[in-house]
Design an enzyme around this catalytic site. Structure first.
Site: not given
Length: 377
Positions: A189, A29, A308, A106, A331
């Protein structure tokens, strides 16, 4: 297209509950901050459309708020209204015309990290009395940053309302045809805030000892499981550590994961950090894979590693060595939406692609689209 045999672990199938994935590449997400009043826009159509034809095993829609005040920013996606549901239905309808990739969602609540500006406008807290702002809620009235005003501590009515909001959003997700749900228990969150002693200093049954701090996230998870009633798999993303002494850590994460598994959790998506601006993260290639590996040793359900993971060989090694069952890219997929194609070339895998693209590969490239015909006049 035929399914050519592959020796690649990354390109072997895997199951999330009753859902079978063709490979072990997950698109994480990724917030786009481009919704209007929580509703998806043409941007989501273009963004998700590109990722849907990537060849990945599953595509997760960005963190989607279960109530308006649960958004991170005024531009965040939501699933708390008929308008939100109708907008997502339009996006999903278009995706299904071009791809059969499993699409999941999500569900999230931003908690004290809500009412923030979008990243390209600084990302700072928008005051409650400013345009686009609201007063965030949290387990305790502890600000995210010391220079910010505190959120409002949740009362009994808030606790019930948010559980109901997650349940109602899950109902909408099933109705929309999403093939899996992930609950966001990570990255500072709301549900992570309840877990972490750095954000939760309540003196009632939802604060203090570990069992109390886990209570509310587990109540939310149980409510969603009851609502979904086995129709689609439900998993969870968690932060394995706060990267700070005295915060949430791996040992507590293992205890949480065992409780989630006992409630019927179908998969665990293991990330880290996000609850404190003081976190000290040791970043490097696949830096979170050891957390996934530790949790995988303690549970029987699939475990996902993220963070990563940029090189196909690294992803293959994570799966082959048993550190995780699935790798998730975020990313890296934005940078190269055809990353699974690249991985298939390097590892000898096979991916699905639209027939319009079957003749795009340079001469001599391995047949990553299987036995797809490429005749032309």
């Amino acid at each position: 297209m035929s399914s050519t045999t592959t020796t690649s672990h990354l390109f072997s199938p895997v199951r999330l509950g009753g859902l079978e994935l063709p490979n072990r590449i997950m698109i994480s997400p990724m917030c786009q901050y481009s919704a209007v009043d929580g509703s998806a826009t043409d941007w989501h159509m273009a963004h998700l459309g590109a990722l849907a034809i990537s060849g990945a095993g599953i595509l997760f829609v960005e963190a989607t708020a279960v109530e308006a005040e649960g958004r991170i920013t005024p531009g965040c996606l939501g699933l708390y209204s008929d308008a939100n549901e109708n907008a997502l239905a339009r996006v999903l309808k278009e995706l299904r015309l071009t791809s059969d990739i499993p699409v999941a969602i999500q569900l999230a609540h931003a908690g004290r990290k809500g009412s923030s500006a979008v990243p390209w406008e600084g990302g700072l807290l928008i005051p409650a009395n400013a345009p686009g702002g609201w007063l965030p809620i949290a387990p305790s009235a502890i600000p995210q940053r010391p220079e910010e005003p505190p959120p409002r501590e949740m009362n009994a009515a808030d606790l019930k309302r948010v559980v109901d909001a997650f349940r109602h959003a899950a109902r909408r997700a099933v109705r929309l045809g999403f093939e899996a749900i992930e609950l966001h228990l990570a990255h500072g969150y709301l549900l992570h805030e309840f877990l972490s002693p750095l954000a939760n200093q309540r003196r009632d049954d939802y604060g203090g000892p570990l069992d109390n701090r886990m209570r509310y996230p587990l109540e939310v998870f149980a409510a969603v499981m009851h609502e979904v009633a086995g129709r689609i798999p439900v998993g969870a993303r968690l932060s394995a550590t706060d990267w700070l002494e005295g915060g949430w850590d791996l040992e507590q994460s293992v205890a949480l994961c065992k409780r989630l598994e006992a409630l019927g959790c179908a998969f665990l998506d293991v990330s880290s950090g996000g609850v404190s601006w003081q976190q000290k993260i040791a970043i490097g290639p696949a830096y979170q894979a050891p957390f996934a590996e530790s949790i995988k040793r303690e549970v029987k359900i699939p475990v996902i590693s993220v963070g990563l993971i940029t090189e196909p060989k690294l992803a293959e090694d994570i799966i082959a060595s048993g550190k995780a069952d699935i790798v998730a890219l975020a990313r890296g997929m934005l940078n190269n939406p055809r990353w699974p194609w690249r991985a298939a070339v390097e590892l000898g895998g096979v991916v699905k692609a639209p027939p319009q693209y079957w003749r795009c590969l340079p001469s001599g490239t391995p047949r990553i689209f299987g036995d797809a015909p490429v005749g032309q006049r």
